[in-house]
Design a protein around this motif. Structure first.
Motif, PDB file in Angstrom:
ATOM      1  N   VAL A 358       0.835  -1.205   0.000  1.00 25.66           N
ATOM      2  CA  VAL A 358       0.000   0.000   0.000  1.00 25.66           C
ATOM      3  C   VAL A 358       0.872   1.258   0.000  1.00 25.66           C
ATOM      4  CG1 VAL A 358      -1.585   1.342   1.435  1.00 25.66           C
ATOM      5  CG2 VAL A 358      -2.031  -1.071   1.011  1.00 25.66           C
ATOM      6  N   ALA A 359       2.023   1.192   0.660  1.00 24.51           N
ATOM      7  CA  ALA A 359       2.916   2.350   0.719  1.00 24.51           C
ATOM      8  C   ALA A 359       3.760   2.484  -0.542  1.00 24.51           C
ATOM      9  CB  ALA A 359       3.822   2.240   1.946  1.00 24.51           C
ATOM     10  N   THR A 360       4.255   1.363  -1.065  1.00 25.04           N
ATOM     11  CA  THR A 360       5.177   1.433  -2.206  1.00 25.04           C
ATOM     12  C   THR A 360       4.481   1.373  -3.556  1.00 25.04           C
ATOM     13  OG1 THR A 360       5.501  -0.980  -2.099  1.00 25.04           O
ATOM     14  CG2 THR A 360       7.034   0.409  -0.854  1.00 25.04           C
ATOM     15  N   HIS A 361       3.365   0.692  -3.639  1.00 23.83           N
ATOM     16  CA  HIS A 361       2.592   0.556  -4.889  1.00 23.83           C
ATOM     17  C   HIS A 361       1.104   0.692  -4.535  1.00 23.83           C
ATOM     18  CE1 HIS A 361       6.131  -1.075  -7.091  1.00 23.83           C
ATOM     19  NE2 HIS A 361       6.423  -1.611  -5.908  1.00 23.83           N
ATOM     20  N   PRO A 362       0.609   1.914  -4.346  1.00 21.49           N
ATOM     21  CA  PRO A 362      -0.746   2.096  -3.801  1.00 21.49           C
ATOM     22  C   PRO A 362      -1.855   1.404  -4.596  1.00 21.49           C
ATOM     23  CG  PRO A 362       0.473   4.168  -3.777  1.00 21.49           C
ATOM     24  CD  PRO A 362       1.311   3.191  -4.539  1.00 21.49           C
ATOM     25  N   ALA A 363      -1.870   1.553  -5.920  1.00 21.92           N
ATOM     26  CA  ALA A 363      -2.940   0.940  -6.721  1.00 21.92           C
ATOM     27  C   ALA A 363      -2.906  -0.574  -6.588  1.00 21.92           C
ATOM     28  CB  ALA A 363      -2.819   1.355  -8.181  1.00 21.92           C
ATOM     29  N   LEU A 364      -1.714  -1.128  -6.667  1.00 22.75           N
ATOM     30  CA  LEU A 364      -1.564  -2.573  -6.528  1.00 22.75           C
ATOM     31  C   LEU A 364      -1.871  -3.016  -5.098  1.00 22.75           C
ATOM     32  CD1 LEU A 364      -0.586  -5.352  -7.580  1.00 22.75           C
ATOM     33  CD2 LEU A 364       1.736  -4.643  -6.943  1.00 22.75           C
ATOM     34  N   GLY A 365      -1.352  -2.287  -4.118  1.00 23.66           N
ATOM     35  CA  GLY A 365      -1.526  -2.675  -2.730  1.00 23.66           C
ATOM     36  C   GLY A 365      -2.980  -2.669  -2.285  1.00 23.66           C
ATOM     37  N   TRP A 366      -3.698  -1.590  -2.607  1.00 24.41           N
ATOM     38  CA  TRP A 366      -5.107  -1.539  -2.219  1.00 24.41           C
ATOM     39  C   TRP A 366      -5.941  -2.557  -3.001  1.00 24.41           C
ATOM     40  CZ3 TRP A 366      -6.699   0.223   2.115  1.00 24.41           C
ATOM     41  CH2 TRP A 366      -6.050   1.296   2.735  1.00 24.41           C
ATOM     42  N   GLY A 367      -5.595  -2.750  -4.272  1.00 21.55           N
ATOM     43  CA  GLY A 367      -6.315  -3.750  -5.059  1.00 21.55           C
ATOM     44  C   GLY A 367      -6.117  -5.146  -4.508  1.00 21.55           C
ATOM     45  N   LEU A 368      -4.884  -5.484  -4.138  1.00 18.85           N
ATOM     46  CA  LEU A 368      -4.619  -6.794  -3.571  1.00 18.85           C
ATOM     47  C   LEU A 368      -5.288  -6.941  -2.211  1.00 18.85           C
ATOM     48  CD1 LEU A 368      -3.235  -9.527  -3.740  1.00 18.85           C
ATOM     49  CD2 LEU A 368      -1.146  -8.477  -2.832  1.00 18.85           C
ATOM     50  N   ALA A 369      -5.261  -5.878  -1.400  1.00 19.68           N
ATOM     51  CA  ALA A 369      -5.901  -5.945  -0.085  1.00 19.68           C
ATOM     52  C   ALA A 369      -7.397  -6.230  -0.219  1.00 19.68           C
ATOM     53  CB  ALA A 369      -5.674  -4.638   0.678  1.00 19.68           C
ATOM     54  N   LEU A 370      -8.064  -5.543  -1.141  1.00 20.20           N
ATOM     55  CA  LEU A 370      -9.489  -5.775  -1.350  1.00 20.20           C
ATOM     56  C   LEU A 370      -9.749  -7.167  -1.926  1.00 20.20           C
ATOM     57  CD1 LEU A 370     -10.617  -2.303  -2.749  1.00 20.20           C
ATOM     58  CD2 LEU A 370     -11.163  -3.294  -0.522  1.00 20.20           C
ATOM     59  N   SER A 371      -8.837  -7.633  -2.786  1.00 20.15           N
ATOM     60  CA  SER A 371      -8.995  -8.967  -3.368  1.00 20.15           C
ATOM     61  C   SER A 371      -8.900 -10.044  -2.301  1.00 20.15           C
ATOM     62  CB  SER A 371      -7.937  -9.205  -4.452  1.00 20.15           C
ATOM     63  OG  SER A 371      -8.054  -8.271  -5.499  1.00 20.15           O
ATOM     64  N   ILE A 372      -7.931  -9.907  -1.400  1.00 22.46           N
ATOM     65  CA  ILE A 372      -7.791 -10.901  -0.328  1.00 22.46           C
ATOM     66  C   ILE A 372      -8.989 -10.828   0.613  1.00 22.46           C
ATOM     67  CG2 ILE A 372      -6.359 -11.655   1.605  1.00 22.46           C
ATOM     68  CD1 ILE A 372      -3.927 -10.556   0.112  1.00 22.46           C
ATOM     69  N   ALA A 373      -9.459  -9.614   0.905  1.00 23.97           N
ATOM     70  CA  ALA A 373     -10.663  -9.490   1.738  1.00 23.97           C
ATOM     71  C   ALA A 373     -11.855 -10.151   1.066  1.00 23.97           C
ATOM     72  CB  ALA A 373     -10.954  -8.014   2.005  1.00 23.97           C
ATOM     73  N   ALA A 374     -11.945  -9.999  -0.258  1.00 26.43           N
ATOM     74  CA  ALA A 374     -13.056 -10.615  -0.998  1.00 26.43           C
ATOM     75  C   ALA A 374     -12.958 -12.131  -0.991  1.00 26.43           C
ATOM     76  CB  ALA A 374     -13.069 -10.084  -2.432  1.00 26.43           C
ATOM     77  N   ILE A 375     -11.738 -12.671  -1.163  1.00 28.05           N
ATOM     78  CA  ILE A 375     -11.594 -14.134  -1.180  1.00 28.05           C
ATOM     79  C   ILE A 375     -11.790 -14.698   0.218  1.00 28.05           C
ATOM     80  CG2 ILE A 375      -9.125 -14.535  -0.691  1.00 28.05           C
ATOM     81  CD1 ILE A 375     -11.127 -15.998  -3.621  1.00 28.05           C
ATOM     82  N   ALA A 376     -11.642 -13.858   1.241  1.00 28.73           N
ATOM     83  CA  ALA A 376     -11.907 -14.290   2.615  1.00 28.73           C
ATOM     84  C   ALA A 376     -13.394 -14.296   2.938  1.00 28.73           C
ATOM     85  CB  ALA A 376     -11.161 -13.384   3.593  1.00 28.73           C
ATOM     86  N   GLY A 377     -14.216 -13.808   1.999  1.00 23.98           N
ATOM     87  CA  GLY A 377     -15.656 -13.835   2.207  1.00 23.98           C
ATOM     88  C   GLY A 377     -16.216 -12.586   2.856  1.00 23.98           C
TER      89      GLY A 377
END
Length: 478
Positions: A358-377
């Motif tokens: 999120v700090a070094t690659h914001p678009a990628l970091g936030w996208g991955l964070a939301l993706s993992i939250a989504a796969i967690a249900g």
């Protein structure tokens, strides 16, 4: 030529063309063009009434997954164009990778379209062989080991599925002719008149065979290795597409056996394999240190959840299972887009080496964070709707099984949140010297965000046409 076959041969024709293009930029653009053409053909197919053409058919069960397959194929080709230069392919591997990609997409579509169970078996085998070649394309010892394990275990699975297909044909032989003996529609019509013992034997082999392809315990160990060692884009189509085709083959077999009142109930077998997959994967997630291998184990968990839903049976649980397959494909491919891009940026796919995105690659970091939250249900994504519906249904019909399922899901949720924290919000780690940047950064992130948007949209307000189609599919499964 019927449109069903046009879609298949369009992809395979594209594979022939791509095999002749040695230049990386030209090959990736041509791959996008072929994938876009396949997606347009899938949309045209969706606009037509359900129909049967020889060995193929469209119905409420396969059409949503045909559209999903074409969509994921297109977005993965875009992601591939943005990231493939980091794989270090020479011109031979460029040709082999892109040709195998479109061979896989054509075979995947044929497996979904097939009304004939023999054609389905052939299509799944072609898709498997194409995927094995892509997993091994790096030609490293680890890649060869993963491809060999993939080939051997899935080879065992496909042999079991072949035997089950033959036994199913023998069960219906006295009632059907040679041309219709393997037609799913014809078998459904005569299933109640077949010998129940023969149907039971056929289902046992088909479940084990195609269950191997779907990543269900006990023949599941090929899946994490294949995700970890193949080119980055392959993980998206492995989890997003191949597993669905295998699961739909299991559902076709389940509906045939379930149509005979004296045959053994297929539900408890799916419940057992599904629950075992969820529990084993949820524990194994805590021991993984490789990010791509970690999410490979997550795929085993989610296919177990879907199998549990289909084993529970009934319109509500079947609908939850179908929603789960759709949601998992959309979100897990987004996760692999993010993890793959992060691994290239950091020069490693170890979880400890990827931090602070999120700090070094914001678009990628936030996208991955939301993706993992989504796969967690987590809400408001589609997997939240499917898991909530499944747990509510299971609590009313089988509370003790629902408790075990919930325990596995919560254990997996905790592991996913822990990894989310480490990858996206942990201490930032340095980028590799050869990390891609500029337009490639945005092009790699675009498919991830698009998948998230679709998964969120379907979770919040599913179109009425799709909802009606899935409800009909849930009824067909039985």
């Amino acid at each position: 030529m019927p449109l069903q076959w046009v879609i298949v041969f369009f992809a395979w024709g594209g594979a022939v063309v791509l095999a002749a293009i040695p230049n990386l930029r030209q090959a990736t653009l041509a791959n996008i063009a072929v994938s876009a053409g396949s997606f347009l053909l899938a949309l045209m197919l969706a606009a037509q009434p359900f129909a049967e053409h020889g060995w193929t058919r469209t119905d409420a069960l396969n059409l949503p997954f045909i559209l999903l397959s074409a969509f994921v194929g297109l977005t993965t080709s875009v992601f591939s164009a943005a990231t493939l230069d980091q794989e270090g392919f020479d011109h031979w591997r460029i040709r082999a990778y892109h040709a195998a990609y479109q061979v896989f997409m054509g075979a995947q579509t044929l497996a979904l379209l097939a009304d004939n169970l023999g054609v389905m078996w052939v299509a799944v085998e072609i898709a498997t062989l194409a995927t094995v070649s892509m997993v091994a394309v790096h030609r490293t010892p680890a890649a060869f080991e993963a491809a060999w394990k993939f080939f051997i275990l899935c080879g065992v699975g496909i042999a079991l599925a072949f035997f089950g297909t033959v036994v199913l044909y023998l069960a219906a032989q006295p009632l059907l002719n040679e041309e219709t003996g393997l037609s799913w529609a014809a078998l459904m019509g005569v299933a109640a008149q077949c010998d129940p013992g023969t149907l039971n034997l056929a289902f046992a082999f088909l479940l084990l065979g195609y269950g191997t392809k779907a990543g269900l315990v006990p023949l599941h160990s090929w899946l994490p290795d294949a995700h970890a060692e193949g080119p980055v884009p392959i993980s998206a189509v492995l989890s997003g597409l191949l597993l669905n085709a295998a699961m739909l083959a299991v559902l076709r077999a389940k509906s045939i056996v379930g149509a005979h009142p004296e045959a053994i109930a297929p539900g408890p077998f799916l419940l057992a394999l599904g629950l075992a997959s969820v529990l084993l994967a949820s524990v194994s997630l805590w021991r993984r240190r490789d990010a791509r291998r970690f999410f490979g184990w997550s795929s085993i968990e989610h296919m177990g959840i879907a199998a549990f839903a289909f084993g529970l049976g009934g319109a509500a649980a079947n609908l939850a299972g179908l929603l789960h397959l759709l949601g998992h494909s959309l979100v897990k491919s987004a996760v692999f887009f993010g993890v793959g891009r992060a691994a290239q940026a950091k020069g490693s796919q170890k979880i400890a080496d990827i931090g602070g995105l999120v700090a070094t690659h914001p678009a990628l970091g936030w996208g991955l964070a939301l993706s993992i939250a989504a796969i967690a249900g987590m809400p408001p994504f589609l997997l939240f709707a499917s898991e909530f519906r499944l747990l509510a249904t299971a609590a009313g019909e089988a509370p003790w099984l629902a408790l075990a399922l919930a325990l596995g899901m919560v254990t997996a949720l905790a592991a996913l949140i822990t990894v989310l924290q480490a990858l996206c919000f942990g201490v930032p780690t340095p980028d590799a010297a050869t990390a891609p940047n500029g337009w490639r950064e945005n092009a790699a992130a675009a498919p991830l965000w698009l998948h998230l948007a679709v998964a969120m949209g379907l979770g919040l307000a599913m179109p009425g046409v799709l909802a009606a189609m899935l409800a009909e599919a849930a009824r067909v499964i039985g």
